[in-house]
Design a protein around this motif. Structure first.
Motif, PDB file in Angstrom:
ATOM      1  N   ALA A 171     -36.688  14.982  27.610  1.00 37.38           N
ATOM      2  CA  ALA A 171     -35.893  16.352  27.637  1.00 37.38           C
ATOM      3  C   ALA A 171     -36.986  17.453  27.567  1.00 37.38           C
ATOM      4  CB  ALA A 171     -35.100  16.292  26.592  1.00 37.38           C
ATOM      5  N   TYR A 192     -39.204  17.904  29.622  1.00 41.78           N
ATOM      6  CA  TYR A 192     -39.475  17.975  31.023  1.00 41.78           C
ATOM      7  C   TYR A 192     -38.243  18.371  31.735  1.00 41.78           C
ATOM      8  CZ  TYR A 192     -43.894  16.060  29.713  1.00 41.78           C
ATOM      9  OH  TYR A 192     -45.290  15.681  28.678  1.00 41.78           O
ATOM     10  N   GLY A 193     -37.171  18.403  31.031  1.00 41.01           N
ATOM     11  CA  GLY A 193     -35.970  18.771  31.790  1.00 41.01           C
ATOM     12  C   GLY A 193     -35.329  17.417  32.583  1.00 41.01           C
ATOM     13  N   LYS A 194     -35.663  16.429  32.174  1.00 41.56           N
ATOM     14  CA  LYS A 194     -35.330  15.032  32.742  1.00 41.56           C
ATOM     15  C   LYS A 194     -34.542  14.034  31.937  1.00 41.56           C
ATOM     16  CE  LYS A 194     -39.438  14.933  35.865  1.00 41.56           C
ATOM     17  NZ  LYS A 194     -40.506  14.362  36.156  1.00 41.56           N
ATOM     18  N   TRP A 201     -35.375  13.114  37.565  1.00 37.52           N
ATOM     19  CA  TRP A 201     -34.446  14.286  37.818  1.00 37.52           C
ATOM     20  C   TRP A 201     -33.138  13.740  37.672  1.00 37.52           C
ATOM     21  CZ3 TRP A 201     -37.016  18.353  36.777  1.00 37.52           C
ATOM     22  CH2 TRP A 201     -38.268  18.451  36.967  1.00 37.52           C
ATOM     23  N   ARG A 238     -26.236  15.631  32.600  1.00 39.24           N
ATOM     24  CA  ARG A 238     -26.987  16.988  32.455  1.00 39.24           C
ATOM     25  C   ARG A 238     -28.382  16.584  31.370  1.00 39.24           C
ATOM     26  NH1 ARG A 238     -27.195  20.011  35.712  1.00 39.24           N
ATOM     27  NH2 ARG A 238     -27.930  21.519  34.727  1.00 39.24           N
ATOM     28  N   PRO A 239     -29.264  17.032  31.944  1.00 45.49           N
ATOM     29  CA  PRO A 239     -30.492  16.985  30.804  1.00 45.49           C
ATOM     30  C   PRO A 239     -30.191  17.618  29.688  1.00 45.49           C
ATOM     31  CG  PRO A 239     -31.178  18.165  32.589  1.00 45.49           C
ATOM     32  CD  PRO A 239     -29.766  18.045  32.842  1.00 45.49           C
ATOM     33  N   ARG A 280     -31.495  19.639  26.194  1.00 41.83           N
ATOM     34  CA  ARG A 280     -32.800  20.564  25.918  1.00 41.83           C
ATOM     35  C   ARG A 280     -33.024  20.359  24.420  1.00 41.83           C
ATOM     36  NH1 ARG A 280     -35.341  22.274  30.259  1.00 41.83           N
ATOM     37  NH2 ARG A 280     -33.784  22.672  31.788  1.00 41.83           N
TER      38      ARG A 280
END
Length: 96
Positions: A57, A59-61, A82, A90-91, A93
């Protein structure tokens, strides 16, 4: 001159044999933006899936667990991927 070189070589060899190689120190958790590994020894101690989710998370993955070596000294491997287009995932945060 040869005696000085031989003495220097002997001192150098003695110093090198007295230091540890440190080849056996491996971190329990290691990863980057493409994935990582978690030591199997942490299975009963910590929530390894949450550790992997929080790592990816950053890295937004999202995480995908790949494999488990359920032996002494084994690892749990995961990849950070991704989110595919059109997916409902949804990744997460994670705020630090």
């Amino acid at each position: 001159m040869r005696m000085l070189k031989a003495a220097g070589l002997a001192v150098l060899c003695a110093m090198l044999t007295g230091t540890a190689a440190r080849a056996d120190t491996v971190p329990a958790f290691k990863g980057n933006d493409t994935g990582g590994i978690i030591s199997y020894n942490l299975v009963g101690v910590a929530d390894v899936k949450t550790m992997a989710i929080e790592h990816c998370a950053r890295y937004g993955k999202v995480v995908k667990l790949l494999g488990v070596q359920a032996t002494y000294g084994g690892y749990i491997s995961f990849s950070c991927r991704w989110v595919p287009y059109g997916s409902t995932e949804r990744p997460l945060r994670v705020g630090y």
